[in-house]
Design a protein around this motif. Sequence first.
Motif, mmCIF file in Angstrom:
data_model
loop_
_atom_site.group_PDB
_atom_site.id
_atom_site.type_symbol
_atom_site.label_atom_id
_atom_site.label_comp_id
_atom_site.label_asym_id
_atom_site.label_seq_id
_atom_site.Cartn_x
_atom_site.Cartn_y
_atom_site.Cartn_z
ATOM 1 N N ALA A 1 0.855 -1.185 0.000
ATOM 2 C CA ALA A 1 0.000 0.000 0.000
ATOM 3 C C ALA A 1 0.893 1.237 0.000
ATOM 4 C CB ALA A 1 -0.903 0.005 1.231
ATOM 5 N N SER A 2 0.348 2.334 -0.505
ATOM 6 C CA SER A 2 1.054 3.617 -0.484
ATOM 7 C C SER A 2 0.345 4.542 0.484
ATOM 8 C CB SER A 2 1.063 4.258 -1.867
ATOM 9 O OG SER A 2 1.829 3.493 -2.755
ATOM 10 N N LEU A 3 1.119 5.350 1.168
ATOM 11 C CA LEU A 3 0.581 6.308 2.123
ATOM 12 C C LEU A 3 0.857 7.705 1.596
ATOM 13 C CD1 LEU A 3 -0.792 6.000 4.888
ATOM 14 C CD2 LEU A 3 1.441 6.233 5.936
ATOM 15 N N THR A 4 -0.098 8.606 1.758
ATOM 16 C CA THR A 4 0.024 9.973 1.259
ATOM 17 C C THR A 4 0.011 10.954 2.418
ATOM 18 O OG1 THR A 4 -1.188 9.314 -0.720
ATOM 19 C CG2 THR A 4 -1.006 11.664 -0.294
ATOM 20 N N ASP B 1 7.228 1.786 6.006
ATOM 21 C CA ASP B 1 8.538 2.342 5.669
ATOM 22 C C ASP B 1 8.365 3.822 5.369
ATOM 23 O OD1 ASP B 1 10.195 -0.072 5.693
ATOM 24 O OD2 ASP B 1 8.939 -0.702 4.008
ATOM 25 N N LEU B 2 9.169 4.653 6.006
ATOM 26 C CA LEU B 2 9.087 6.085 5.773
ATOM 27 C C LEU B 2 10.440 6.734 5.962
ATOM 28 C CD1 LEU B 2 8.420 7.655 8.971
ATOM 29 C CD2 LEU B 2 6.816 5.816 8.616
ATOM 30 N N GLY B 3 10.564 7.956 5.473
ATOM 31 C CA GLY B 3 11.798 8.710 5.624
ATOM 32 C C GLY B 3 11.830 9.387 6.985
ATOM 33 N N SER B 4 12.457 10.544 7.029
ATOM 34 C CA SER B 4 12.552 11.289 8.280
ATOM 35 C C SER B 4 11.260 12.066 8.534
ATOM 36 C CB SER B 4 13.734 12.245 8.228
ATOM 37 O OG SER B 4 14.937 11.503 8.124
ATOM 38 N N VAL B 5 10.789 12.021 9.770
ATOM 39 C CA VAL B 5 9.569 12.719 10.172
ATOM 40 C C VAL B 5 9.771 13.335 11.553
ATOM 41 C CG1 VAL B 5 8.038 11.230 8.816
ATOM 42 C CG2 VAL B 5 8.519 10.654 11.180
ATOM 43 N N LYS B 6 8.937 14.313 11.873
ATOM 44 C CA LYS B 6 9.032 14.935 13.198
ATOM 45 C C LYS B 6 8.389 14.073 14.283
ATOM 46 C CE LYS B 6 9.167 19.683 11.533
ATOM 47 N NZ LYS B 6 8.490 20.985 11.525
ATOM 48 N N LEU C 1 5.559 5.415 2.719
ATOM 49 C CA LEU C 1 5.307 6.842 2.600
ATOM 50 C C LEU C 1 6.490 7.440 1.868
ATOM 51 C CD1 LEU C 1 3.812 9.489 3.266
ATOM 52 C CD2 LEU C 1 5.093 9.541 5.410
ATOM 53 N N SER C 2 6.242 7.945 0.675
ATOM 54 C CA SER C 2 7.304 8.580 -0.106
ATOM 55 C C SER C 2 7.219 10.085 0.102
ATOM 56 C CB SER C 2 7.131 8.259 -1.587
ATOM 57 O OG SER C 2 7.245 6.870 -1.784
ATOM 58 N N GLY C 3 8.360 10.693 0.329
ATOM 59 C CA GLY C 3 8.395 12.141 0.497
ATOM 60 C C GLY C 3 8.292 12.553 1.947
ATOM 61 N N PRO C 4 8.477 13.840 2.186
ATOM 62 C CA PRO C 4 8.485 14.353 3.559
ATOM 63 C C PRO C 4 7.083 14.444 4.161
ATOM 64 C CG PRO C 4 8.714 16.153 1.998
ATOM 65 C CD PRO C 4 8.723 14.880 1.195
ATOM 66 N N CYS C 5 7.046 14.379 5.490
ATOM 67 C CA CYS C 5 5.797 14.534 6.229
ATOM 68 C C CYS C 5 6.157 14.867 7.678
ATOM 69 C CB CYS C 5 4.974 13.248 6.148
ATOM 70 S SG CYS C 5 3.226 13.488 6.476
ATOM 71 N N ASP C 6 5.400 15.782 8.285
ATOM 72 C CA ASP C 6 5.686 16.155 9.670
ATOM 73 C C ASP C 6 5.265 15.070 10.662
ATOM 74 O OD1 ASP C 6 6.797 18.608 9.029
ATOM 75 O OD2 ASP C 6 4.921 19.700 9.301
ATOM 76 N N THR C 7 4.021 14.571 10.511
ATOM 77 C CA THR C 7 3.466 13.631 11.476
ATOM 78 C C THR C 7 2.932 12.399 10.754
ATOM 79 O OG1 THR C 7 2.828 15.436 12.946
ATOM 80 C CG2 THR C 7 1.719 13.328 13.295
ATOM 81 N N VAL C 8 3.267 11.233 11.298
ATOM 82 C CA VAL C 8 2.736 9.972 10.780
ATOM 83 C C VAL C 8 2.020 9.282 11.928
ATOM 84 C CG1 VAL C 8 3.274 7.722 9.791
ATOM 85 C CG2 VAL C 8 4.538 9.751 9.044
ATOM 86 N N ARG D 1 9.707 1.419 10.103
ATOM 87 C CA ARG D 1 11.113 1.637 9.761
ATOM 88 C C ARG D 1 11.226 3.052 9.220
ATOM 89 N NH1 ARG D 1 11.415 -4.203 6.823
ATOM 90 N NH2 ARG D 1 9.937 -3.153 5.466
ATOM 91 N N ALA D 2 12.015 3.892 9.922
ATOM 92 C CA ALA D 2 12.066 5.309 9.568
ATOM 93 C C ALA D 2 13.498 5.825 9.546
ATOM 94 C CB ALA D 2 11.249 6.116 10.583
ATOM 95 N N GLY D 3 13.658 6.986 8.922
ATOM 96 C CA GLY D 3 14.915 7.723 8.997
ATOM 97 C C GLY D 3 14.966 8.406 10.362
#
Length: 140
Positions: free
Chosen positions: A49-52, A86-91, A69-76, A103-105
């Motif tokens: 699945a993809s998350l937006t 799986d996501l990148g860096s988030v606040k 989750l592709s791309g930046p996001c403040d809150t997940v 799994r995150a940055g």
Amino acid sequence: MRIRHTKTAGALFGLGVLAAVLTGCSAPAPAPSSTGNANVAPATDLPRASLTCTDGKAVLTENNVQATLSGPCDTVEVKASNSILDLGSVKHVIVSGSINLIRAGEVGSVELTADGNIVTTKGTPSVTDHGKGNEITAAH
């Protein structure tokens, strides 16, 4: 809640072993840990699945998926159970579902209100844990 430093390969090996147990292989169940850790990671052969991210927030509500989750996001926010995200860096990461692998940055803060979740991240986020058997694993 424990904070561990491990390599990604070790975490992936552990997931493979847990996936074999969860999918009904004939291997005997592992003996209870002396630390009392009750974590069980979700199976790794889940539908994709993809998350937006919308207005700085992404929410995973679908159970039993492997989401990205592709791309930046403040809150997940993870309301799902038995999923891999799986996501990148988030606040902020907020987890109210159980038995998830996130799994995150870099992550600024993690809030856990459910049980049996594993959050793997670079660095050391601030953690609020109101659940049981949750783990924050620092991957380098």
